[in-house]
Design an enzyme around this catalytic site. Structure first.
Site, PDB file in Angstrom:
ATOM      1  N   GLU A 153      47.540  23.635  -2.197  1.00 17.17           N
ATOM      2  CA  GLU A 153      47.777  22.282  -2.696  1.00 17.17           C
ATOM      3  C   GLU A 153      46.973  22.090  -3.983  1.00 17.17           C
ATOM      4  O   GLU A 153      45.762  22.308  -4.008  1.00 17.17           O
ATOM      5  CB  GLU A 153      47.365  21.226  -1.676  1.00 17.17           C
ATOM      6  CG  GLU A 153      47.695  19.821  -2.165  1.00 17.17           C
ATOM      7  CD  GLU A 153      47.099  18.727  -1.291  1.00 17.17           C
ATOM      8  OE1 GLU A 153      47.859  17.919  -0.759  1.00 17.17           O
ATOM      9  OE2 GLU A 153      45.858  18.690  -1.162  1.00 17.17           O
ATOM     10  N   ALA A 165      39.218   7.763  -6.782  1.00 17.64           N
ATOM     11  CA  ALA A 165      39.499   8.425  -5.505  1.00 17.64           C
ATOM     12  C   ALA A 165      38.212   8.808  -4.794  1.00 17.64           C
ATOM     13  O   ALA A 165      38.108   8.697  -3.565  1.00 17.64           O
ATOM     14  CB  ALA A 165      40.370   9.662  -5.741  1.00 17.64           C
TER      15      ALA A 165
END
Length: 247
Positions: A153, A165
């Site tokens: 990923e 984030a």
């Protein structure tokens, strides 16, 4: 099952798990090598490098087992490989939103990288304000007896997106995912503020480039490195070592 058989079975299981995780580590290594090559190329020959920072992580066995349980996945390694697709992860941080898509296109065009899924949370943010581009790719890992297609990923985001984030993750961890509503509202507003900053900074960057302003310092290439003046002391020391090796 006797003690010897149990010990042998346990040893074989450990070897299987080690080999399983090793394939993901090698997938990270090979993909990181491709990203680092792009990074070096842009540093040397282009006036703007879209890559600011690169990091990677391999999920621990404990994290893998916890996620498998949450997804009602058996602990069979084949089932885990098919169900948990973020065991190997790479994060690329860049300066501007357009850089996110530039990096996506470069990686997608690589002959040893096959993109299997794209989640564009930059163009379509999550309801909580999260922005990032997720690429799920497969890359070949050549082991001694076989070649495996291993998923990795890749998350690509701007510096502002990454900062948001990181903060959001810390808040959710602190409140054990039960974050107060007013704090969630502030997080969403902070995400909008970060996005406005990204848009403004990229506009200013483009205006400076159009005006022909100073660009990033380019590192010297190989030929320029050869022509750099060498300190006399260093040259004498190297000459002495070469002569000593010949003698």
């Amino acid at each position: 099952m006797g003690d010897d058989d149990a010990s042998k079975a346990l040893s074989e299981a450990r070897d299987d798990v080690a080999r399983f995780l090793m394939s993901y580590k090698f997938a990270i290594d090979t993909t990181m090598a491709k990203v680092n090559i792009l990074n070096e190329e842009f540093r040397y020959v282009h006036d703007h490098n879209p890559i600011e920072h690169v990091s990677s992580r391999l999920k621990s066995p404990t994290s893998i087992m916890e996620k498998a349980r949450r997804r009602n996945c058996s602990l069979d390694l084949g089932d885990i490989r098919a169900t948990i697709l973020d065991i190997a992860g790479i994060r690329i941080t860049c300066s501007f939103v357009s850089d996110v898509y530039t990096i996506r296109d470069m990686l997608s065009g690589h002959e040893d990288i096959r993109v299997t899924e794209v989640k564009d949370y930059v163009g379509t943010p999550k309801p909580n304000g999260y922005r990032s581009l997720h690429l799920l790719v497969e890359t070949p890992v050549r082991m001694s007896d076989r070649t495996e297609q291993v998923p990795v990923e890749i998350q690509i985001r701007t510096i502002a997106m990454d900062f948001w984030a990181s903060l959001e993750h810390k808040i959710y961890y602190k409140y054990a995912k039960d974050v107060p509503r007013d704090l969630l509202d502030e997080l969403r507003e902070a995400a909008e503020t970060a996005n406005r900053l990204d848009v403004t900074m990229e506009r200013l960057h483009n205006e400076v480039r159009e005006l022909g302003g100073p660009t990033e310092d380019r590192l010297p290439g190989p030929e320029e490195l050869r022509s750099l003046p060498v300190a006399e002391d260093l040259l004498r020391a190297l000459t002495h070592r070469v002569r000593g090796a010949d003698g």
